[in-house]
Design an enzyme around this catalytic site. Structure first.
Site, mmCIF file in Angstrom:
data_model
loop_
_atom_site.group_PDB
_atom_site.id
_atom_site.type_symbol
_atom_site.label_atom_id
_atom_site.label_comp_id
_atom_site.label_asym_id
_atom_site.label_seq_id
_atom_site.Cartn_x
_atom_site.Cartn_y
_atom_site.Cartn_z
ATOM 1 N N HIS A 126 46.276 87.591 39.324
ATOM 2 C CA HIS A 126 45.663 87.477 40.653
ATOM 3 C C HIS A 126 45.712 88.849 41.334
ATOM 4 O O HIS A 126 46.677 89.606 41.152
ATOM 5 C CB HIS A 126 46.411 86.431 41.489
ATOM 6 C CG HIS A 126 45.665 86.045 42.727
ATOM 7 N ND1 HIS A 126 45.620 86.846 43.839
ATOM 8 C CD2 HIS A 126 44.882 84.974 42.994
ATOM 9 C CE1 HIS A 126 44.851 86.260 44.761
ATOM 10 N NE2 HIS A 126 44.391 85.124 44.271
ATOM 11 N N GLY A 132 40.238 85.332 51.206
ATOM 12 C CA GLY A 132 40.865 85.109 52.509
ATOM 13 C C GLY A 132 40.141 85.769 53.673
ATOM 14 O O GLY A 132 40.702 85.901 54.757
ATOM 15 N N ASN A 188 44.728 77.150 44.785
ATOM 16 C CA ASN A 188 45.836 78.111 44.685
ATOM 17 C C ASN A 188 46.507 78.141 46.046
ATOM 18 O O ASN A 188 45.994 78.752 46.982
ATOM 19 C CB ASN A 188 45.287 79.499 44.309
ATOM 20 C CG ASN A 188 46.380 80.558 44.309
ATOM 21 O OD1 ASN A 188 47.568 80.240 44.430
ATOM 22 N ND2 ASN A 188 45.986 81.816 44.173
ATOM 23 N N GLU A 231 46.435 89.661 44.218
ATOM 24 C CA GLU A 231 47.635 89.861 45.041
ATOM 25 C C GLU A 231 48.808 90.322 44.167
ATOM 26 O O GLU A 231 49.638 91.121 44.606
ATOM 27 C CB GLU A 231 47.967 88.564 45.805
ATOM 28 C CG GLU A 231 46.954 88.334 46.922
ATOM 29 C CD GLU A 231 46.703 86.879 47.278
ATOM 30 O OE1 GLU A 231 47.489 85.997 46.895
ATOM 31 O OE2 GLU A 231 45.676 86.621 47.949
ATOM 32 N N LYS A 286 49.094 79.620 46.851
ATOM 33 C CA LYS A 286 49.814 80.881 47.077
ATOM 34 C C LYS A 286 51.239 80.551 47.551
ATOM 35 O O LYS A 286 51.780 79.524 47.131
ATOM 36 C CB LYS A 286 49.029 81.774 48.037
ATOM 37 C CG LYS A 286 47.570 81.927 47.551
ATOM 38 C CD LYS A 286 46.779 82.967 48.256
ATOM 39 C CE LYS A 286 45.375 83.017 47.660
ATOM 40 N NZ LYS A 286 44.540 84.063 48.234
ATOM 41 N N SER A 336 36.971 82.734 49.366
ATOM 42 C CA SER A 336 36.405 82.033 50.528
ATOM 43 C C SER A 336 35.496 80.864 50.146
ATOM 44 O O SER A 336 34.502 80.593 50.818
ATOM 45 C CB SER A 336 35.675 83.025 51.453
ATOM 46 O OG SER A 336 36.594 83.979 51.979
ATOM 47 N N GLU A 379 37.277 86.773 41.068
ATOM 48 C CA GLU A 379 37.569 86.739 42.498
ATOM 49 C C GLU A 379 37.422 88.144 43.085
ATOM 50 O O GLU A 379 38.355 88.959 42.985
ATOM 51 C CB GLU A 379 39.002 86.267 42.737
ATOM 52 C CG GLU A 379 39.307 84.885 42.217
ATOM 53 C CD GLU A 379 40.509 84.274 42.935
ATOM 54 O OE1 GLU A 379 40.323 83.239 43.565
ATOM 55 O OE2 GLU A 379 41.601 84.849 42.879
HETATM 56 P P1 13P Z 1 40.625 82.035 49.582
HETATM 57 O O1 13P Z 1 39.923 80.808 49.032
HETATM 58 O O2 13P Z 1 41.602 81.714 50.662
HETATM 59 O O3 13P Z 1 39.659 83.120 49.905
HETATM 60 O O4 13P Z 1 41.540 82.584 48.379
HETATM 61 C C1 13P Z 1 40.955 82.812 47.143
HETATM 62 C C2 13P Z 1 42.014 83.075 46.167
HETATM 63 O O5 13P Z 1 42.632 84.122 46.168
HETATM 64 C C3 13P Z 1 42.317 82.015 45.189
HETATM 65 O O6 13P Z 1 43.118 82.489 44.167
#
Ligand code: 13P
Length: 252
Positions: A96, A174, A10, A98, A12, A214, A168
């Protein structure tokens, strides 16, 4: 029951056109066999057409990171699931954290999006996950279970069986603070248990559940060894071609 592993990057809201094209050009000849693992890149909507074109003839599948729940109309700024299907996208990531947090998406929106995605012949990667507060209160199973149940409402057994659900935990996204493999297994099993309760064992045996938060080339193998973890949804570690290829190579 053997489920094919699925590793999805992803990106983003990262990469410009040139960077995205260079990434795909570099990885496309080095992907593992589709028989072993599904390789997916989730790019922002403005990059999808180019990524799809650049990936043509390779095993790389393409995911959008969101879509609207109507196919067309006066919805300025939204992305049509119908057009995503038209340009050859394979998956759409929905729900997601976010998007839930920053753009106030509700369980109901996510459910409508899941229906729209299937209506257009695409497959959703449905995200769920709890906050640190919920985790520390010992309420993660209950919270995530409700998210999953709401997202799948009204779908057919066949649609749910084809879905991908990404667990997640928000506190692991992150942050470099990944969930333990035991937590990942417990929660991915809890997700599958919700599918058992709502749609039956046969469907639950088919739905694929990813862990995300992560994940990196050094820790992916321990997640993939968990019986209820069928793949990973990866942010930061999917941005560099070498790292993305290492994630895929860890799937045996
Ligand atoms: P990270 O792998 O950067 O922690 O992000 C996870 C994520 O939100 C994937 O959708």
């Amino acid at each position: 029951m053997s489920r094919k592993p699925i590793i999805a990057g992803n990106w983003k809201m990262n990469k410009n056109v040139q960077e995205a094209m260079a990434f795909v050009e570099e990885v496309k000849g080095q992907l593992p066999s589709e028989e072993v693992v599904e390789s997916v890149i989730g790019a922002s909507a403005v990059l999808l057409n180019g990524v799809k074109f650049q990936a043509s003839g390779s095993a790389l599948k393409v995911a959008a990171q969101n879509c609207y729940f109507e196919d067309a109309g006066a919805f300025t700024g939204e992305t049509s699931p119908k057009v995503l299907a038209d340009l050859g996208a394979d998956y759409v990531i929905i729900g997601h954290s976010e998007r839930r947090d920053y753009f106030h998406e509700t369980d109901e929106d996510i459910n409508k999006k899941a229906h729209a995605i299937f209506r257009n012949g695409l497959t959703p990667i449905i995200c769920c996950g709890e906050s640190l507060e919920t985790y520390e209160a010992g309420k993660a199973v209950e919270f995530v279970g409700a998210q999953v149940s709401a997202a799948l409402k009204g779908l057919t057994a066949e649609q749910v069986a084809a879905s991908v659900i990404a667990y997640e935990p928000i506190w692991a996204i992150g942050t470099g603070k990944s969930a333990t493999k035991d937590d990942a297994q417990t929660m991915c099993k809890a997700v599958r248990d919700v599918v058992v309760a709502d749609f039956g064992q046969e469907v639950a045996d088919k739905v694929r559940v990813q862990y995300g938060g992560s994940v990196n080339p050094a820790n992916i193998a321990e997640y993939m060894a968990c019986p209820d973890v069928d793949g990973a949804l990866v942010g930061g570690a999917s941005l560099e071609p070498a790292s993305f290829l290492e994630l895929l190579a860890a799937v045996k």
